[in-house]
Structures are given as structure tokens and as C-alpha cells.
Design a protein around this motif. Structure first.
Motif, PDB file in Angstrom:
ATOM      1  N   TYR A 112       0.897  -1.306  -0.007  1.00  0.00           N
ATOM      2  CA  TYR A 112       0.068   0.031   0.142  1.00  0.00           C
ATOM      3  C   TYR A 112       0.907   1.112  -0.218  1.00  0.00           C
ATOM      4  N   GLY A 113       0.513   2.179  -1.087  1.00  0.00           N
ATOM      5  CA  GLY A 113       1.110   3.461  -0.992  1.00  0.00           C
ATOM      6  C   GLY A 113       2.851   3.311  -1.217  1.00  0.00           C
ATOM      7  N   THR A 114       3.186   4.745  -1.483  1.00  0.00           N
ATOM      8  CA  THR A 114       4.576   5.020  -1.774  1.00  0.00           C
ATOM      9  C   THR A 114       5.587   4.195  -0.480  1.00  0.00           C
ATOM     10  N   TYR A 115       5.224   4.694   0.577  1.00  0.00           N
ATOM     11  CA  TYR A 115       6.102   4.173   1.850  1.00  0.00           C
ATOM     12  C   TYR A 115       6.348   2.571   1.734  1.00  0.00           C
ATOM     13  N   GLU A 116       5.188   1.854   1.530  1.00  0.00           N
ATOM     14  CA  GLU A 116       5.549   0.498   1.440  1.00  0.00           C
ATOM     15  C   GLU A 116       6.308   0.118   0.159  1.00  0.00           C
ATOM     16  N   ALA A 117       5.828   0.637  -0.948  1.00  0.00           N
ATOM     17  CA  ALA A 117       6.539   0.349  -2.066  1.00  0.00           C
ATOM     18  C   ALA A 117       8.053   0.860  -2.273  1.00  0.00           C
ATOM     19  N   GLU A 118       8.487   1.782  -1.286  1.00  0.00           N
ATOM     20  CA  GLU A 118       9.856   2.204  -1.361  1.00  0.00           C
ATOM     21  C   GLU A 118      10.864   1.056  -0.355  1.00  0.00           C
ATOM     22  N   HIS A 119      10.100   0.463   0.619  1.00  0.00           N
ATOM     23  CA  HIS A 119      10.796  -0.272   1.669  1.00  0.00           C
ATOM     24  C   HIS A 119      10.612  -1.638   1.573  1.00  0.00           C
ATOM     25  N   TYR A 120       9.464  -2.356   0.995  1.00  0.00           N
ATOM     26  CA  TYR A 120       9.388  -3.527   0.862  1.00  0.00           C
ATOM     27  C   TYR A 120       9.212  -4.286  -0.617  1.00  0.00           C
ATOM     28  N   THR A 121       9.588  -5.627  -0.497  1.00  0.00           N
ATOM     29  CA  THR A 121       9.274  -6.325  -1.765  1.00  0.00           C
ATOM     30  C   THR A 121       7.778  -7.161  -1.606  1.00  0.00           C
ATOM     31  N   PRO A 122       7.143  -6.946  -2.483  1.00  0.00           N
ATOM     32  CA  PRO A 122       5.819  -8.083  -2.225  1.00  0.00           C
ATOM     33  C   PRO A 122       6.124  -9.392  -2.547  1.00  0.00           C
ATOM     34  N   GLY A 123       5.233 -10.190  -1.670  1.00  0.00           N
ATOM     35  CA  GLY A 123       5.416 -11.592  -1.654  1.00  0.00           C
ATOM     36  C   GLY A 123       4.623 -12.083  -3.067  1.00  0.00           C
ATOM     37  N   THR A 124       5.074 -13.396  -3.283  1.00  0.00           N
ATOM     38  CA  THR A 124       4.238 -13.928  -4.496  1.00  0.00           C
ATOM     39  C   THR A 124       3.608 -15.161  -4.512  1.00  0.00           C
ATOM     40  N   ARG A 125       3.044 -15.552  -3.258  1.00  0.00           N
ATOM     41  CA  ARG A 125       2.467 -16.740  -2.930  1.00  0.00           C
ATOM     42  C   ARG A 125       1.125 -16.589  -2.188  1.00  0.00           C
ATOM     43  N   LEU A 126       0.138 -17.043  -2.873  1.00  0.00           N
ATOM     44  CA  LEU A 126      -1.193 -17.111  -2.361  1.00  0.00           C
ATOM     45  C   LEU A 126      -1.879 -18.488  -2.837  1.00  0.00           C
TER      46      LEU A 126
END
Length: 259
Positions: A112-126
Motif C-alpha cells: 500500500y502506498g509509496t512508503y511500503e513500495a519504497e521499503h518492501y518487496t511484495p510476496g508472490t504466494r497465495l
């Protein structure tokens, strides 16, 4: 299954396994079998650089939470910044069983949002799931639940109780009050939604943690003003009866809306 939802207000000294220990003790004393805590519950959400406090999934924090779960005989879902094996940092949660064993690990897939996009890499498993006391538990984090596809993936995989550590911010209260109960009904599962409350850094969290049931009820709900430990029951009989009355999954026509 009796579950506890921890709604926290972050303050100096309120983070980490020590704070979690008190909540787990209280939850167990009140008969809970499972404690659900907010997103990034071990560190706080408003971190200048999550990489500085990130740990591997089996790091020191994991060992501390396992001891807490085992000591109090209660399963725990907790959030933390995970140091991935590839050097990436993930917004992650782990489900630990009442015996202290790790049951499931999940990395937030919708940032969510620029803060998370700048600091985290999204997971790929659901979906990520685990079994506890005859129920199939599923894991999502905050913004993930706002995507019907993510919740439906859990429903189609047989999730009975969806655990959603969250950090919902104001003014998006309608997510907690309207969208989360709707997800429970449309996908015919329970949703346990545990939020932070009040200001933290540049963020103001909404609270409103809840347990939403598949029959359209919300058995427990916190307000948006104060910390709380909610206790609610996940009833397999309610789940079965509601699924019989509301056959949304059986009546789907995926050939018409596959994309």
C-alpha cells in the motif's frame, strides 16, 4: 475456536516480544486458543528503515514468540519485517502453533502506498494456509483483504478463518466497517481483522478491529479510540449453516469472468 484480537496503540516500550507476552497471557486466561496481532506488531509500522530491524523468518524474534506461544498454550499470529534470503525486505507475518512450532509464513502481496513500495518487496504466494483444531486458517495482511480476488483465492482453497493483521489508517474506516464484513459474506468464511489505533509517526490508525462472520454478523468489534483485546468465537456450525444458505462458491461461473 475462541480467538483473541489485539488492537494496539504504539508507544515507546510497547513493541517487541515482551509486549506480546502480556497479551498472550491475557488471551489464554480468557480461553482463547489463538491470538491475532496487527501488521508489523513486533516493530511498529512507522519505521524509518525497516531493513535496520528486519530479521530472518527463524531469527531471534521468532524464537522469542515461539517460547511465548508454548508457555501460554496459545497460537500467535505476529507481524515483522522479514529479511529475505535474497536480500529483500518483506512485510511478513508468521503463525505459530500453541506448541511453539511455526505453522505458516506469509509475505504481503499487495503493498500500500509509496512508503511500503519504497521499503518492501511484495510476496508472490497465495493462498498461504495452516490447520489448527480442525479449522483451515489463511493469512493475508491489511491491503490484501481489499482485493476480492485474494480473499476468493482463500475461499476456493477451503479457508475457514482468514487472519488479517492490519494497519488500516484514517480516513479509510469504511474498509473495517463495510468491506471486511462483506468479504466474509461473499466468500463464506470468518475474517479476523486486527488493527493498530491512534497516531504513530506520520500515520493515524483507525482501530475498529473485528471478527466478521460468514452469516453477515460481526460478533466482536473494537472502537477507534483505544487499545483492546477482543475475544470472539469461530463456530464451525455457523460456518456450515451459512455456506448451505449462501452457495456463492458453488454457483460461480468463472468462465464468464476469468480475467
Amino acid at each position: 475456536m475462541r480467538i483473541a484480537l489485539l488492537q494496539t496503540q504504539d508507544q515507546p516500550g510497547s513493541r517487541g516480544p515482551a509486549a506480546l507476552d502480556a497479551a498472550a497471557r491475557d488471551a489464554a486466561a480468557r480461553g482463547a486458543r489463538l491470538l491475532v496481532t496487527p501488521e508489523l506488531s513486533l516493530t511498529g509500522y512507522a519505521l524509518e528503515d525497516p531493513a535496520e530491524v528486519a530479521e530472518p523468518a527463524d531469527g531471534p524474534a521468532a524464537a522469542a514468540v515461539s517460547r511465548i506461544a508454548r508457555e501460554h498454550g496459545v497460537a500467535v499470529v505476529y507481524g515483522y519485517p522479514e529479511a529475505g534470503e535474497d536480500g529483500a525486505v518483506h512485510n511478513a507475518v508468521r503463525l505459530v502453533g500453541p506448541d511453539g512450532a511455526a505453522l505458516a509464513d506469509y509475505r504481503k502481496t499487495h503493498l500500500y502506498g509509496t512508503y511500503e513500495a519504497e521499503h518492501y518487496t511484495p510476496g508472490t504466494r497465495l493462498p498461504v494456509q495452516a490447520e489448527l483444531d480442525g479449522l483451515r486458517l489463511g493469512l493475508l495482511i491489511c491491503y490484501d483483504v481489499e482485493f476480492p480476488e485474494a480473499v476468493r483465492a482463500h475461499a476456493l482453497a477451503g479457508t475457514d478463518l482468514l487472519l488479517v493483521p492490519t494497519a488500516l489508517m484514517r480516513p479509510y474506516d469504511t474498509v473495517a466497517t463495510t468491506l471486511v464484513p462483506a468479504r466474509a459474506v461473499e466468500s463464506q468464511l470468518y475474517v479476523a481483522y486486527a488493527d493498530r489505533v491512534g497516531p504513530e509517526g506520520a500515520f493515524d490508525f483507525a482501530g475498529l478491529s473485528c471478527l466478521a462472520a460468514p452469516d453477515g454478523t460481526v460478533p466482536v468489534r473494537a472502537d477507534g479510540r483505544a487499545p483492546a483485546l477482543l475475544i470472539g468465537d469461530v463456530d464451525p456450525e455457523v460456518l456450515r449453516a451459512s455456506r448451505d444458505r449462501n452457495p456463492y462458491l458453488a454457483d460461480r461461473r468463472p468462465e464468464l469472468y476469468a480475467h
